[in-house]
Each structure stands twice: as structure tokens, then as C-alpha cells.
Design a protein around this motif. Structure first.
Motif, PDB file in Angstrom:
ATOM      1  N   GLY A  13     -10.220  26.659  16.612  1.00 26.56           N
ATOM      2  CA  GLY A  13     -11.391  26.360  16.576  1.00 26.56           C
ATOM      3  C   GLY A  13     -12.267  27.013  15.639  1.00 26.56           C
ATOM      4  O   GLY A  13     -11.955  27.975  15.131  1.00 26.56           O
ATOM      5  N   GLY A  14     -13.293  26.363  15.047  1.00 27.29           N
ATOM      6  CA  GLY A  14     -14.083  27.077  14.151  1.00 27.29           C
ATOM      7  C   GLY A  14     -13.566  26.744  12.698  1.00 27.29           C
ATOM      8  O   GLY A  14     -12.606  25.661  12.321  1.00 27.29           O
ATOM      9  N   TYR A  15     -13.844  27.573  11.862  1.00 26.98           N
ATOM     10  CA  TYR A  15     -13.604  27.350  10.328  1.00 26.98           C
ATOM     11  C   TYR A  15     -12.988  28.697   9.783  1.00 26.98           C
ATOM     12  O   TYR A  15     -13.558  29.678  10.251  1.00 26.98           O
ATOM     13  CB  TYR A  15     -14.751  26.540   9.583  1.00 26.98           C
ATOM     14  CG  TYR A  15     -14.893  25.328  10.081  1.00 26.98           C
ATOM     15  CD1 TYR A  15     -14.252  24.117   9.670  1.00 26.98           C
ATOM     16  CD2 TYR A  15     -16.184  25.240  11.098  1.00 26.98           C
ATOM     17  CE1 TYR A  15     -14.810  23.015  10.401  1.00 26.98           C
ATOM     18  CE2 TYR A  15     -16.636  24.162  11.578  1.00 26.98           C
ATOM     19  CZ  TYR A  15     -15.921  22.829  11.338  1.00 26.98           C
ATOM     20  OH  TYR A  15     -16.329  21.779  11.701  1.00 26.98           O
ATOM     21  N   TRP A  16     -12.302  28.577   8.838  1.00 30.96           N
ATOM     22  CA  TRP A  16     -12.021  29.854   7.967  1.00 30.96           C
ATOM     23  C   TRP A  16     -12.120  29.327   6.484  1.00 30.96           C
ATOM     24  O   TRP A  16     -11.860  28.069   6.224  1.00 30.96           O
ATOM     25  CB  TRP A  16     -10.820  30.461   8.186  1.00 30.96           C
ATOM     26  CG  TRP A  16      -9.524  29.809   7.735  1.00 30.96           C
ATOM     27  CD1 TRP A  16      -8.774  28.763   8.299  1.00 30.96           C
ATOM     28  CD2 TRP A  16      -8.522  29.704   6.538  1.00 30.96           C
ATOM     29  NE1 TRP A  16      -7.646  28.230   7.739  1.00 30.96           N
ATOM     30  CE2 TRP A  16      -7.762  29.151   6.568  1.00 30.96           C
ATOM     31  CE3 TRP A  16      -8.940  30.758   5.440  1.00 30.96           C
ATOM     32  CZ2 TRP A  16      -6.691  28.872   5.416  1.00 30.96           C
ATOM     33  CZ3 TRP A  16      -7.792  30.597   4.457  1.00 30.96           C
ATOM     34  CH2 TRP A  16      -7.010  29.873   4.372  1.00 30.96           C
ATOM     35  N   ALA A  17     -12.598  30.082   5.577  1.00 27.45           N
ATOM     36  CA  ALA A  17     -12.842  29.679   4.276  1.00 27.45           C
ATOM     37  C   ALA A  17     -12.151  30.754   3.231  1.00 27.45           C
ATOM     38  O   ALA A  17     -12.122  31.990   3.514  1.00 27.45           O
ATOM     39  CB  ALA A  17     -14.250  29.489   3.974  1.00 27.45           C
ATOM     40  N   GLU A  18     -11.999  30.281   2.037  1.00 27.66           N
ATOM     41  CA  GLU A  18     -11.195  31.097   1.096  1.00 27.66           C
ATOM     42  C   GLU A  18     -12.001  30.630  -0.565  1.00 27.66           C
ATOM     43  O   GLU A  18     -12.260  29.455  -0.656  1.00 27.66           O
ATOM     44  CB  GLU A  18      -9.847  31.072   0.749  1.00 27.66           C
ATOM     45  CG  GLU A  18      -9.348  29.802   0.385  1.00 27.66           C
ATOM     46  CD  GLU A  18      -7.782  29.404   0.603  1.00 27.66           C
ATOM     47  OE1 GLU A  18      -6.958  30.402   0.099  1.00 27.66           O
ATOM     48  OE2 GLU A  18      -7.308  28.361   0.884  1.00 27.66           O
ATOM     49  N   VAL A  19     -12.019  31.565  -1.197  1.00 24.87           N
ATOM     50  CA  VAL A  19     -12.682  31.487  -2.692  1.00 24.87           C
ATOM     51  C   VAL A  19     -11.556  31.881  -3.564  1.00 24.87           C
ATOM     52  O   VAL A  19     -11.156  32.797  -3.797  1.00 24.87           O
ATOM     53  CB  VAL A  19     -13.705  32.365  -3.014  1.00 24.87           C
ATOM     54  CG1 VAL A  19     -14.340  32.190  -4.394  1.00 24.87           C
ATOM     55  CG2 VAL A  19     -14.777  32.300  -1.860  1.00 24.87           C
ATOM     56  N   GLY A  29     -15.736  31.258  10.632  1.00 23.31           N
ATOM     57  CA  GLY A  29     -17.294  31.199  11.292  1.00 23.31           C
ATOM     58  C   GLY A  29     -16.865  30.072  12.361  1.00 23.31           C
ATOM     59  O   GLY A  29     -15.849  29.276  12.224  1.00 23.31           O
ATOM     60  N   ASP A  30     -17.574  30.128  13.476  1.00 15.78           N
ATOM     61  CA  ASP A  30     -17.618  29.482  14.501  1.00 15.78           C
ATOM     62  C   ASP A  30     -18.124  27.755  14.049  1.00 15.78           C
ATOM     63  O   ASP A  30     -17.541  26.718  14.724  1.00 15.78           O
ATOM     64  CB  ASP A  30     -17.957  29.610  15.702  1.00 15.78           C
ATOM     65  CG  ASP A  30     -17.541  30.790  16.490  1.00 15.78           C
ATOM     66  OD1 ASP A  30     -16.349  30.890  16.201  1.00 15.78           O
ATOM     67  OD2 ASP A  30     -18.079  31.638  17.070  1.00 15.78           O
ATOM     68  N   THR A  31     -18.980  27.583  13.361  1.00 20.38           N
ATOM     69  CA  THR A  31     -19.658  26.284  12.814  1.00 20.38           C
ATOM     70  C   THR A  31     -19.594  26.297  11.326  1.00 20.38           C
ATOM     71  O   THR A  31     -19.440  27.402  10.696  1.00 20.38           O
ATOM     72  CB  THR A  31     -20.979  26.323  13.328  1.00 20.38           C
ATOM     73  OG1 THR A  31     -21.886  27.390  12.711  1.00 20.38           O
ATOM     74  CG2 THR A  31     -21.375  26.514  14.938  1.00 20.38           C
ATOM     75  N   MET A  32     -19.793  25.262  10.956  1.00 20.01           N
ATOM     76  CA  MET A  32     -20.144  24.959   9.351  1.00 20.01           C
ATOM     77  C   MET A  32     -21.275  25.758   8.922  1.00 20.01           C
ATOM     78  O   MET A  32     -21.094  26.327   7.836  1.00 20.01           O
ATOM     79  CB  MET A  32     -20.233  23.586   9.156  1.00 20.01           C
ATOM     80  CG  MET A  32     -20.192  23.207   7.639  1.00 20.01           C
ATOM     81  SD  MET A  32     -18.600  23.801   6.893  1.00 20.01           S
ATOM     82  CE  MET A  32     -17.608  22.402   7.313  1.00 20.01           C
ATOM     83  N   GLU A  33     -22.282  26.154   9.733  1.00 19.35           N
ATOM     84  CA  GLU A  33     -23.426  26.691   9.345  1.00 19.35           C
ATOM     85  C   GLU A  33     -22.985  28.264   9.185  1.00 19.35           C
ATOM     86  O   GLU A  33     -23.660  28.909   8.212  1.00 19.35           O
ATOM     87  CB  GLU A  33     -24.433  26.517  10.106  1.00 19.35           C
ATOM     88  CG  GLU A  33     -25.358  25.091  10.038  1.00 19.35           C
ATOM     89  CD  GLU A  33     -24.420  24.052  10.759  1.00 19.35           C
ATOM     90  OE1 GLU A  33     -23.505  24.426  11.763  1.00 19.35           O
ATOM     91  OE2 GLU A  33     -24.651  22.971  10.533  1.00 19.35           O
ATOM     92  N   GLU A  34     -22.184  28.874   9.962  1.00 13.94           N
ATOM     93  CA  GLU A  34     -22.017  30.165   9.970  1.00 13.94           C
ATOM     94  C   GLU A  34     -21.140  30.380   9.113  1.00 13.94           C
ATOM     95  O   GLU A  34     -21.100  31.531   8.462  1.00 13.94           O
ATOM     96  CB  GLU A  34     -21.187  30.314  11.512  1.00 13.94           C
ATOM     97  CG  GLU A  34     -21.062  31.693  11.556  1.00 13.94           C
ATOM     98  CD  GLU A  34     -20.522  32.227  13.079  1.00 13.94           C
ATOM     99  OE1 GLU A  34     -20.430  33.413  13.203  1.00 13.94           O
ATOM    100  OE2 GLU A  34     -19.889  31.429  13.750  1.00 13.94           O
TER     101      GLU A  34
END
Length: 67
Positions: A13-19, A29-34
Motif C-alpha cells: 500500500g502507498g507509494y515509493w519513489a526513486e530519482v 509515503g502512504d499517499t501521493m501527497e506524502e
């Protein structure tokens, strides 16, 4: 400055991001905003550490470039 990040849905659940342009710069983060707020912090932190690690010799010239 604009930099590209990739946001993935997390299995739990939620999201993870990479650069991709900044090796090791990842967050979640749990939400897109987070995850977006956490990305901002992660990128700024990554750049601060990268800038502090560069030793400047007395004959070197430091310039800042806006992208």
C-alpha cells in the motif's frame, strides 16, 4: 530546477519513489501527497550531502548553474 522522479505503487500500500539521476535517492509515503513531500526532502538532502562532500582547492572556482 526540475528533476524527474518515478513513483511506484508499493505492494503493501502507498507509494515509493526513486530519482534515477541521483543514485540512492529513494523515499516512500502512504499517499501521493506524502510521497511528493518526501521526494522534495530526499532530493534536497541528497544534493546537500553531495555538495558538502566536494573539497574545493584554493585554485578552484565554484559556480552555480540554474537548470
Amino acid at each position: 530546477m526540475k528533476i524527474r522522479a518515478i513513483i511506484h505503487p508499493a505492494e503493501e500500500g502507498g507509494y515509493w519513489a526513486e530519482v534515477p539521476a541521483l543514485p540512492g535517492c529513494v523515499t516512500e509515503g502512504d499517499t501521493m501527497e506524502e510521497v511528493m513531500a518526501n521526494l522534495q526532502d530526499a532530493i534536497e538532502g541528497w544534493l546537500d550531502v553531495a555538495n558538502s562532500r566536494n573539497a574545493v582547492e584554493s585554485s578552484d572556482q565554484v559556480v552555480e548553474i540554474a537548470v
